[in-house]
Each structure stands twice: as structure tokens, then as C-alpha cells.
Write a protein that holds these residues in place. Structure first.
Motif, PDB file in Angstrom:
ATOM      1  N   TRP A 243       0.826  -1.204   0.000  1.00 52.17           N
ATOM      2  CA  TRP A 243       0.000   0.000   0.000  1.00 52.17           C
ATOM      3  C   TRP A 243       0.864   1.258   0.000  1.00 52.17           C
ATOM      4  O   TRP A 243       0.336   2.361  -0.042  1.00 52.17           O
ATOM      5  CB  TRP A 243      -0.923   0.002   1.212  1.00 52.17           C
ATOM      6  N   GLY A 244       2.166   1.063   0.025  1.00 50.89           N
ATOM      7  CA  GLY A 244       3.072   2.206   0.043  1.00 50.89           C
ATOM      8  C   GLY A 244       4.091   2.166  -1.062  1.00 50.89           C
ATOM      9  O   GLY A 244       5.137   2.815  -0.958  1.00 50.89           O
ATOM     10  N   GLY A 245       3.856   1.414  -2.134  1.00 50.31           N
ATOM     11  CA  GLY A 245       4.766   1.380  -3.253  1.00 50.31           C
ATOM     12  C   GLY A 245       5.215  -0.022  -3.621  1.00 50.31           C
ATOM     13  O   GLY A 245       4.787  -1.025  -3.037  1.00 50.31           O
ATOM     14  N   LEU A 246       6.116  -0.082  -4.605  1.00 47.05           N
ATOM     15  CA  LEU A 246       6.644  -1.343  -5.128  1.00 47.05           C
ATOM     16  C   LEU A 246       8.089  -1.513  -4.681  1.00 47.05           C
ATOM     17  O   LEU A 246       8.903  -0.606  -4.819  1.00 47.05           O
ATOM     18  CB  LEU A 246       6.567  -1.361  -6.658  1.00 47.05           C
ATOM     19  N   PHE A 247       8.397  -2.699  -4.147  1.00 51.66           N
ATOM     20  CA  PHE A 247       9.740  -2.993  -3.657  1.00 51.66           C
ATOM     21  C   PHE A 247      10.286  -4.235  -4.351  1.00 51.66           C
ATOM     22  O   PHE A 247       9.536  -5.164  -4.678  1.00 51.66           O
ATOM     23  CB  PHE A 247       9.723  -3.237  -2.147  1.00 51.66           C
ATOM     24  N   HIS A 248      11.606  -4.217  -4.543  1.00 44.41           N
ATOM     25  CA  HIS A 248      12.321  -5.397  -5.013  1.00 44.41           C
ATOM     26  C   HIS A 248      13.073  -5.966  -3.830  1.00 44.41           C
ATOM     27  O   HIS A 248      13.801  -5.253  -3.134  1.00 44.41           O
ATOM     28  CB  HIS A 248      13.291  -5.026  -6.142  1.00 44.41           C
ATOM     29  N   PHE A 249      12.890  -7.271  -3.578  1.00 36.90           N
ATOM     30  CA  PHE A 249      13.455  -7.903  -2.389  1.00 36.90           C
ATOM     31  C   PHE A 249      14.447  -8.986  -2.795  1.00 36.90           C
ATOM     32  O   PHE A 249      14.116  -9.891  -3.570  1.00 36.90           O
ATOM     33  CB  PHE A 249      12.349  -8.512  -1.530  1.00 36.90           C
ATOM     34  N   ASP A 250      15.654  -8.884  -2.264  1.00 33.05           N
ATOM     35  CA  ASP A 250      16.694  -9.898  -2.476  1.00 33.05           C
ATOM     36  C   ASP A 250      16.926 -10.617  -1.148  1.00 33.05           C
ATOM     37  O   ASP A 250      17.475 -10.031  -0.208  1.00 33.05           O
ATOM     38  CB  ASP A 250      17.988  -9.242  -2.954  1.00 33.05           C
ATOM     39  N   PRO A 251      16.490 -11.879  -1.027  1.00 35.65           N
ATOM     40  CA  PRO A 251      16.627 -12.590   0.247  1.00 35.65           C
ATOM     41  C   PRO A 251      18.067 -12.778   0.687  1.00 35.65           C
ATOM     42  O   PRO A 251      18.317 -13.000   1.880  1.00 35.65           O
ATOM     43  CB  PRO A 251      15.955 -13.950  -0.043  1.00 35.65           C
ATOM     44  N   LYS A 252      19.024 -12.702  -0.238  1.00 36.99           N
ATOM     45  CA  LYS A 252      20.408 -12.937   0.153  1.00 36.99           C
ATOM     46  C   LYS A 252      20.933 -11.800   1.026  1.00 36.99           C
ATOM     47  O   LYS A 252      21.858 -11.997   1.816  1.00 36.99           O
ATOM     48  CB  LYS A 252      21.280 -13.075  -1.094  1.00 36.99           C
ATOM     49  N   GLY A 253      20.375 -10.606   0.861  1.00 38.89           N
ATOM     50  CA  GLY A 253      20.842  -9.447   1.626  1.00 38.89           C
ATOM     51  C   GLY A 253      20.655  -9.590   3.134  1.00 38.89           C
ATOM     52  O   GLY A 253      21.633  -9.588   3.868  1.00 38.89           O
ATOM     53  N   PRO A 254      19.440  -9.720   3.639  1.00 41.04           N
ATOM     54  CA  PRO A 254      18.244  -9.435   2.841  1.00 41.04           C
ATOM     55  C   PRO A 254      18.099  -7.932   2.661  1.00 41.04           C
ATOM     56  O   PRO A 254      18.445  -7.159   3.546  1.00 41.04           O
ATOM     57  CB  PRO A 254      17.120 -10.016   3.683  1.00 41.04           C
ATOM     58  N   ARG A 255      17.563  -7.499   1.505  1.00 42.67           N
ATOM     59  CA  ARG A 255      17.501  -6.069   1.246  1.00 42.67           C
ATOM     60  C   ARG A 255      16.283  -5.749   0.401  1.00 42.67           C
ATOM     61  O   ARG A 255      15.980  -6.414  -0.589  1.00 42.67           O
ATOM     62  CB  ARG A 255      18.757  -5.608   0.516  1.00 42.67           C
ATOM     63  N   PHE A 256      15.543  -4.710   0.846  1.00 45.35           N
ATOM     64  CA  PHE A 256      14.417  -4.180   0.078  1.00 45.35           C
ATOM     65  C   PHE A 256      14.865  -2.916  -0.645  1.00 45.35           C
ATOM     66  O   PHE A 256      15.519  -2.046  -0.062  1.00 45.35           O
ATOM     67  CB  PHE A 256      13.242  -3.829   1.004  1.00 45.35           C
ATOM     68  N   THR A 257      14.495  -2.817  -1.922  1.00 49.05           N
ATOM     69  CA  THR A 257      14.806  -1.622  -2.704  1.00 49.05           C
ATOM     70  C   THR A 257      13.513  -1.049  -3.265  1.00 49.05           C
ATOM     71  O   THR A 257      12.765  -1.752  -3.958  1.00 49.05           O
ATOM     72  CB  THR A 257      15.759  -1.953  -3.860  1.00 49.05           C
TER      73      THR A 257
ATOM     74  N   TYR B 179      11.197   0.739  -5.734  1.00 46.67           N
ATOM     75  CA  TYR B 179      11.264   0.882  -7.193  1.00 46.67           C
ATOM     76  C   TYR B 179      10.300   1.983  -7.622  1.00 46.67           C
ATOM     77  O   TYR B 179       9.080   1.867  -7.478  1.00 46.67           O
ATOM     78  CB  TYR B 179      10.899  -0.443  -7.866  1.00 46.67           C
ATOM     79  N   GLU B 180      10.858   3.085  -8.137  1.00 48.83           N
ATOM     80  CA  GLU B 180      10.070   4.226  -8.583  1.00 48.83           C
ATOM     81  C   GLU B 180      10.557   4.662  -9.950  1.00 48.83           C
ATOM     82  O   GLU B 180      11.284   5.665 -10.095  1.00 48.83           O
ATOM     83  CB  GLU B 180      10.134   5.378  -7.576  1.00 48.83           C
ATOM     84  N   PRO B 181      10.204   3.943 -11.017  1.00 50.64           N
ATOM     85  CA  PRO B 181      10.688   4.269 -12.360  1.00 50.64           C
ATOM     86  C   PRO B 181      10.011   5.536 -12.903  1.00 50.64           C
ATOM     87  O   PRO B 181       9.006   6.012 -12.369  1.00 50.64           O
ATOM     88  CB  PRO B 181      10.285   3.042 -13.178  1.00 50.64           C
ATOM     89  N   LEU B 182      10.575   6.032 -13.979  1.00 47.63           N
ATOM     90  CA  LEU B 182      10.082   7.248 -14.604  1.00 47.63           C
ATOM     91  C   LEU B 182       9.347   6.929 -15.901  1.00 47.63           C
ATOM     92  O   LEU B 182       9.773   6.067 -16.680  1.00 47.63           O
ATOM     93  CB  LEU B 182      11.236   8.197 -14.905  1.00 47.63           C
TER      94      LEU B 182
ATOM     95  N   GLY C 194       7.949   9.576 -18.786  1.00 48.82           N
ATOM     96  CA  GLY C 194       7.792  10.981 -19.145  1.00 48.82           C
ATOM     97  C   GLY C 194       8.352  11.907 -18.090  1.00 48.82           C
ATOM     98  O   GLY C 194       7.820  13.008 -17.869  1.00 48.82           O
ATOM     99  N   GLY C 195       9.407  11.472 -17.401  1.00 54.29           N
ATOM    100  CA  GLY C 195      10.034  12.295 -16.378  1.00 54.29           C
ATOM    101  C   GLY C 195       9.307  12.311 -15.057  1.00 54.29           C
ATOM    102  O   GLY C 195       9.691  13.061 -14.150  1.00 54.29           O
ATOM    103  N   LYS C 196       8.306  11.464 -14.884  1.00 59.27           N
ATOM    104  CA  LYS C 196       7.517  11.437 -13.655  1.00 59.27           C
ATOM    105  C   LYS C 196       7.614  10.072 -13.005  1.00 59.27           C
ATOM    106  O   LYS C 196       7.554   9.042 -13.677  1.00 59.27           O
ATOM    107  CB  LYS C 196       6.053  11.766 -13.973  1.00 59.27           C
ATOM    108  N   LYS C 197       7.746  10.066 -11.668  1.00 62.78           N
ATOM    109  CA  LYS C 197       7.748   8.802 -10.931  1.00 62.78           C
ATOM    110  C   LYS C 197       6.316   8.273 -10.869  1.00 62.78           C
ATOM    111  O   LYS C 197       5.485   8.773 -10.109  1.00 62.78           O
ATOM    112  CB  LYS C 197       8.311   9.000  -9.527  1.00 62.78           C
TER     113      LYS C 197
END
Length: 774
Positions: free
Chosen positions: A192-206, A208-211, A213-216
Motif C-alpha cells: 500500500w506504500g509502493g513497489l519494492f524489489h526484495f533480495d533474500p540474500k541481503g536481505p535487502r528491500f529496494t 522501485y520508482e521508475p520514470l 515521461g520524467g515522472k515517478k
């Protein structure tokens, strides 16, 4: 759930090197050399298919679910938000109150435990499920982040998503809405707060806010759906439309609804994305189902079928694709099949009329196809329903015999009930139905019904191609199929004194074209021109054995065969008037007819006579040798009460019984049975009904509730073999903690057992097991 128990003296048992859950044929390795092999014979889930002769509409009874699961069956909560089948074959259900694993017999529930917050679910509300390439099951919760399920210990490891620095409330990031696989064993986590990429090896959440037309485009938005078909491609659905991201090139696109553009997305609330096996993209929005035409860059809108009741409620909630490539859609009105060429939704299973669909679009309604082809749905709420997606093609018709219809041509007369005891397909493809209180002509092409009230009986086609209607009181009529009318039979003798008060059970012709009628209670009547020949029961051994004749046929040699309802079988030579009687023995004698109460007769292409009985199953008679062979439920028949017999173009026998129908192979003696789970809408067939073979090769079968149609050539077996797994371990009849990594027993622990299942969900009770100890 099944259980095996063993007693073994002075032995140490050790099970090692087992993947979990244990697959019996892979993982049993015992020091004491106890080997258990469970064999599950192939469970034939029949996939019936019917051709284009019949088309669905209001005269069809829709196939009902083959199984319904509720809280009474052990489901922890009535609102199921996610459904998943893991690689081992178990079904998983995420609910508002716990995670459920189902094995076809019972549920195992995993809850949040405040006393064990390290190893239990972080939150009882489970919204999303996903199994990675490494077979790890991931659980997305409402407010508790994601959990990793350990199959060996049956515990969970929780991963909490990061909170934004300016977030002063409880982070909405941990309210997981959807999970999808990324490259390798990574995850895409929609919250409900955005899209995350999760790598279990980290573990690390990143985040993801792509553009675009120059807009997130995804900035802190609510993620409703994700689809990732390869490492470079990502589809995301939000409240603000559909997004496509190329993770390798960075070329991104956004699709939204434009009121002035009919080829744009139908709505901006994108709740599901599906890529079919042909590469097509299906998008579920709050306004319906769209198909993305990549060649034109336009969206094709799938419309409701206007003839279906409840079409106004056919805004699609969820979709899935079966193994044949058919797209199935869940709507507030019920389950639909997508007619892709015509861009229509075809209603297959309406929901209960009492179900209120007002809030259906605001709730999650997962749809899942398992490996055997069974469809799982949670609509309406409070249940999980299982459908055999091919059952729709085993068509059952319920002409409206019990209510007026505007297209009836006989002064709006109505038949009193829907029982159909006989059918006939004429050369135009029209079906003539003999019902309890009238005759009807049914046109499958437009589903019109013309009723001829006041007639009863059954149909017989003579050697000239005339269709006879045999009234139950031996008053023969002829049906003019060209003109659609019932007229007197021109060859019927004027004087039938003394026989008119007894019911006619059967009719056949001899080699010269004379009609012979089996009268139930008054023997055998022959019509030779104006002459009436009457045979009644006599003490003479060469005479008629009984007045109660159930069936009569003429074989290829011109001989007549009579099946009595109380006295076995006789042959009859119309030229000499002599009868020959065949012995029967209701005990254990072999090489004799095994029952005296007969119901039906059929001669196959090889000249073999097949006899249906009321308690002895199916009997085979070779007229050349006089040798009998009996086939009963011990040989695989669905029931020993055989109502009717016919053959198809492949020389298979089709038998109707009191417990469904069977396809009997005369060459092997094997029988494939079809009941409600396989697609037969009713197992309650009309008394003494014989399957009728149409000119198109279809078989028609009357019942107490209309009639069923199917094509024998289109009923292949499903070759899916359900996996067998150990699900529990018992010591001295008491359940023990079951560590899938291994079990070690001392020498005195010599009485133990295993719980096991075969993960087939349609007819679990029909699974058969065998085990071997050495």
C-alpha cells in the motif's frame, strides 16, 4: 487423510535425506530395511468434450461445483484472499485469519502466535502467496511484511519492509497486496506504500520508482497487481492504470483510460494482469476485462453475453488460464468462460441467486487452476469451490417442461415434469423427447421447444426409416418428422382386442418387417399385416417363459431375443414360433446368466449379445457357444443395476446404471465410469433408459431431470497422476513432531505409523493405495 500402522520388533528406524514434504517413493530409506511403497493407480479425471450440436442457453443446467469447502471443513476464515498450489501439490489459502494448507482431506492452519512472534506468522491476515524458483513459499501479510515458510520446521521467518523517513504513522509498506517472482530467487513486493524489489540474500528491500515521461509513476502508490514473465519485463497495475517496464533498456510505458478512445484501457483500477501461453496480455480493471493487442497497441474489451442472465453484473474480478489455453473469468454474477474469437463472456456457473454482489468488486477473489485442471474459486464469499473446468462440455438440458414458454405452439400447454425417458435424433438434427406427460420436439440450434401433450411412450425407427411412437398402451403412432406432427400408424391392425390394457415395454422387427411388441404382463404380440399373433406364458418348455418382457431385439441372423423381468433370457424364431431358454443361476455358478431380472439387450458388431440385469451387472453371451461371462462392480462397473446398453462408433459399450454411466471395453473388460465429479450432471437416470446414439455420433441419455448429451470420441482420460506425500508420523498411535529431515527410533519404539495423502482433490475417496513391506 490416510494412515498406515506398523509393528516391528527390535529395530532402529531412520529416515534420512528427505525433501519436505516426504515423497514416499523417493524418501523412504530405513536402517531396518522397512520399505513402504504406496502406489496410487491413475485416477481418471475425465475431460468430456461435446461438439457444436448443442449450444448453452437458458435450457441448460449449469455444472455445479464438484466440491465446496467452508469453515465446517476446517478453513480458518471464510474470506480467502489468495490461493496457491505449491510444487508438491498442496493447496494453500491465505485468509483474513491465518494461512491454510489443504491436502484433499483436511486443513492445517498456521496463525500468528503472540507467544512465538519469532517463528509464527507475523500477522494473521494473509493477502498474497508466491513460491519461488527455489520452492520457498513466501507469505504476504496485512501489516506484517512478508514471511518465509520453512517446510522442515513448519515455522516462519519475517522480513519487515523499511519505513519512509517522513512516515509518521505505522508504515503502509508492510501491508502487502501482491507478490511476484523476480530474476533468480528475488521477489517483487507490491504494498500500500509502493513497489519494492526484495533480495533474500541481503536481505535487502529496494524501493522501485521508475520514470515515465520524467515522472515517478509508482511513487508511494497502492500496488494492486504485478506480473513478471522474464527478468527484463515487468507489468504493474495500480489505481492509476497499467504500467509496463523494460528493466534492461529502461523503456517504460503507461496505459490509462481515455473516455474518448474506445481502444484505450477500460478502467484505471488494474487489479490483475495475466500473460497467457500465447503471449497475450489480459488486464482486469474496475470496468471489465481487456485484452492488449500488441500488434496495434490497442485494448480489446471483452463484453458480457447478452443472453446470459445476470450479464449486467459481469464486471470481471479475476482471471486464469487452464491447460488447454482457455481463459476463465470470475464475475459477481458467477464463473464465465471467455469466448476469445467473439470477445464474449459465456456464463458457466452462476452464483447463488441469494448472493449479494454489491461489494464483490472491492474484494479480492483469487482464481487458481491446479495441475489436474481443477479450478479453485472463493466466489461467493464464505466458501472455496472446486470446479472441473471441462464439466461444462458434458451438456445437460432441462427443457422448461414445468412452466409456460412463449415459443410453445400447443396453446401454451406444459408438461408436468422434466423427466425424459427416451430420445431420438431425426435427419434434420432435431431431438424428439418422450417425457412423462407428453412428446416434445427440441431444436438445439435455436433452443425452441414444440410440445405435443397427451402422448407417452418411447420411439422406434423401423426398417423403412419411419419413426414410431409406441404408446405405453400399445397404441402405435407415427411421427412425421418432415411436417413435425404425430399421425396414426398406417400399418397398425384394426383389431387388437385383449391386449390394449397392458403396457408395451419394447418393440422390434423380424427379418420380414413384422413388428413384435413385448408386453409387460401380457407376453409377446406379433403384428403380421392384419393378423395379431399373441404368445403368453405357458408350462410348455418350448413356449414363452414369462409374460413380463423388458427388452427385445433381433440379431443379425434374424433371431429374436427376449429379456424377461423375472425369468431370464430366451431366443425366439418367428418362423417356427419356437422358443429356446437359457439357464440362469443367481448364486455363484459360472457359465450361466447370473440374474433372472433382466433390463436391457444389445448386440455388438461381432454378434455378441450383451444383457443388462438389475443385480448381476452386465452379462456377455456368445450365441455360437452359449457361453456366458458376467461383469459386475468387482470388474469396475459403476453399479450392478444396469438400465440400458448401446454402442458407439469405436465398438465401446455405454451402459447407464443406477450410479452413473460406464464406458465398457469388450476387448479388455475394462470400464471407465462417469459420475457427477467427472461431469455427469445427474446420476439419477430414468428407469430402463437406454443411451440413444444420434446421427452425429453423440449419445443422448434421458433422466429424471431432462437429458444429457456428449460425444464418446471426445472423452479422453486425464493422465495426471497425483503425487503421494507423508504428512504426519505417529508413535504408539500418538502424533509426534515430524521433522522432515529425518526420524530416528529406538529399538523399543516398535509401533509406528504414517499419515499420507494423494493430492487429487476431486474424488479423494476414490484414490486407491497399495503398500509393500520388505
Amino acid at each position: 487423510m490416510n494412515f498406515l500402522s506398523f509393528a516391528y520388533l527390535n529395530a532402529d528406524l531412520q529416515l534420512t535425506n528427505c525433501d519436505a514434504p516426504l515423497a514416499l517413493n523417493d524418501c523412504m530409506n530405513a536402517v531396518c530395511r522397512l520399505r513402504i511403497v504406496l502406489v496410487v493407480p491413475l485416477f481418471f479425471l475425465i475431460l468430456p468434450v461435446i461438439g457444436q450440436v448443442l449450444v448453452p442457453d437458458r435450457y441448460i443446467r449449469r455444472p455445479s461445483p464438484v466440491k465446496t469447502l467452508t469453515k465446517r471443513d476446517g478453513l480458518s476464515h471464510s474470506y480467502v484472499q489468495s490461493i496457491w498450489q505449491d510444487r508438491y501439490g498442496f493447496m494453500w489459502f491465505g485468509t483474513n485469519h491465518g494461512l491454510n494448507r489443504y491436502d484433499g482431506y483436511q486443513f492445517k492452519v498456521y496463525q500468528h502466535d503472540p507467544q512465538d512472534q519469532v517463528r509464527s506468522l507475523s500477522n494473521g491476515g494473509v493477502r498474497a502467496l508466491h513460491e519461488g524458483q527455489d520452492s520457498v513459499l513466501w507469505v504476504g501479510t496485512f501489516g506484517g511484511g512478508i514471511g518465509k515458510y520453512d517446510r522442515n520446521t513448519e515455522t516462519f521467518t519475517t522480513y519487515t519492509l523499511p519505513r519512509f523517513r517522513d512516515d509518521k504513522s505505522v508504515s503502509s509498506n508492510n501491508s502487502v497486496q501482491v507478490l511476484a517472482g523476480g530474476s533468480g530467487n528475488t521477489l517483487w513486493v507490491g504494498t500500500w506504500g509502493g513497489l519494492f524489489h526484495f533480495d533474500p540474500k541481503g536481505p535487502r528491500f529496494t524501493l522501485y520508482e521508475p520514470l515515465v515521461g520524467g515522472k515517478k509513476v509508482l511513487k508511494r502508490g497502492i500496488i494492486l497487481s504485478i506480473f513478471s514473465s522474464n527478468p527484463d519485463e515487468l507489468w504493474v497495475g495500480t489505481l492509476e492504470g497499467l504500467h509496463h517496464f523494460n528493466l534492461r533498456t529502461g523503456v517504460n510505458a503507461q496505459f490509462v483510460h481515455h473516455p474518448a478512445d474506445p481502444a484505450s484501457l477500460s478502467g484505471n483500477w488494474v487489479s490483475q494482469i495475466l500473460k497467457d501461453r500465447a503471449g497475450g496480455i489480459w488486464v482486469v480493471t474496475d470496468q471489465g476485462l481487456d485484452y492488449l493487442d500488441d500488434s496495434k497497441g490497442n485494448f480489446v474489451h471483452i463484453s458480457p453475453n447478452p443472453v446470459d442472465k445476470g450479464a449486467s453484473n459481469q464486471k470481471v474480478i479475476s482471471v486464469c488460464e487452464d491447460h488447454a489455453g482457455t481463459i476463465w473469468a470470475e464475475t459477481p454474477a458467477g464463473l464465465c468462460r471467455v469466448d476469445t474469437p467473439n470477445r464474449k463472456l459465456i456464463m458457466v456457473q452462476p452464483v447463488d441467486p441469494q448472493y449479494n454482489p454489491k461489494n464483490a468488486l472491492s474484494l479480492k477473489h483469487p482464481l487458481c487452476i491446479d495441475r489436474s485442471g481443477v479450478l479453485w474459486s472463493n466466489l461467493p464469499l464464505r466458501t472455496v469451490k472446486l470446479f472441473n473446468t471441462q464439466r461444462e462440455k458434458f451438456v445437460h438440458y432441462q427443457p422448461h417442461f414445468n412452466q409456460p414458454a412463449t415459443n410453445w405452439n400447443e396453446k401454451q400447454e406444459q408438461l408436468k415434469n422434466g423427466a425424459v425417458n427416451d430420445l431420438y435424433e431425426d435427419k434434420k438434427g432435431l431431438l424428439w423427447l418422450a417425457a412423462a406427460y407428453g412428446i416434445a420436439r427440441f431444436n438445439p440450434s435455436d433452443n425452441t421447444l414444440k410440445v405435443f401433450p397427451g402422448y407417452t411412450g418411447f420411439f422406434y425407427e423401423d426398417h423403412k426409416g419411419k419413426l414410431l411412437l409406441v404408446n405405453r398402451t400399445n397404441d402405435l403412432k407415427m411421427i412425421d418428422t418432415d411436417q413435425g406432427r404425430i399421425i396414426p400408424y398406417p400399418d397398425y391392425p384394426r383389431d387388437t382386442t385383449g391386449v390394449e390394457n397392458y403396457p408395451v415395454r419394447t418393440v422390434c422387427e423380424d427379418a420380414t418387417g413384422n413388428l413384435w411388441m413385448g408386453i409387460y404382463g401380457d407376453g409377446l404380440i406379433g403384428l403380421k399385416g392384419e393378423q395379431v399373433i399373441h404368445y403368453r406364458q405357458t408350462a410348455n418348455p418350448a413356449g414363452l417363459r414369462s409374460n413380463f418382457i423388458e427388452a427385445a431385439i433381433r440379431d443379425r441372423r434374424g433371431q429374436l431375443w427376449l429379456a424377461y423381468g423375472d425369468a431370464g433370457l430366451s431366443s425366439f424364431d418367428p418362423q417356427t414360433g419356437k422358443f429356446r431358454h437359457y439357464p440362469y443361476d443367481t448364486g455363484n455358478a459360472t457359465d450361466k446368466l447370473n440374474d433372472q431380472d433382466l433390463t436391457s439387450l444389445y448386440e455388438d458388431a461381432a454378434g455378441i449379445l450383451w444383457i443388462g440385469t438389475s443385480t448381476g451387472g452386465l452379462n456377455r453371451l456368445d450365441p455360437a457357444t452359449g457361453h456366458f461371462t458376467a461383469y459386475t462392480t468387482k470388474n469396475g462397473l459403476p453399479s450392478n443395476y444396469v438400465l440400458g446398453i448401446t454402442g458407439d462408433r469405436n465398438n465401446q459399450l455405454w451402459i447407464s446404471t443406477s450410479q452413473g454411466i460406464g464406458c465398457f471395453n469388450p476387448a479388455t473388460g475394462a470400464c471407465r465410469n462417469y459420475g457427477s465429479a467427472e461431469g455427469i450432471p445427474t446420476e439419477e437416470f430414468y428407469l430402463r433408459v437406454t443411451p440413444r446414439k444420434g446421427r452425429s455420433g453423440h449419445l443422448y441419455l434421458g433422466s429424471t431431470d431432462g437429458f444429457t448429451a456428449f460425444h464418446p470420441d471426445s472423452l479422453p482420460d486425464n493422465t495426471y497422476v497425483p503425487p503421494v506425500h507423508i504428512t504426519g508420523f505417529r508413535l504408539f498411535d500418538k502424533p509426534q513432531p515430524f521433522n522432515h529431515a529425518g526420524i530416528t527410533l529406538a529399538h523399543h519404539e516398535n509401533h509406528f505409523g504414517f499419515d499420507f495423502v494423494a493430492l487429487n482433490y476431486i474424488n479423494s475417496e476414490k484414490n486407491q493405495y497399495a503398500y509393500k513391506l520388505d
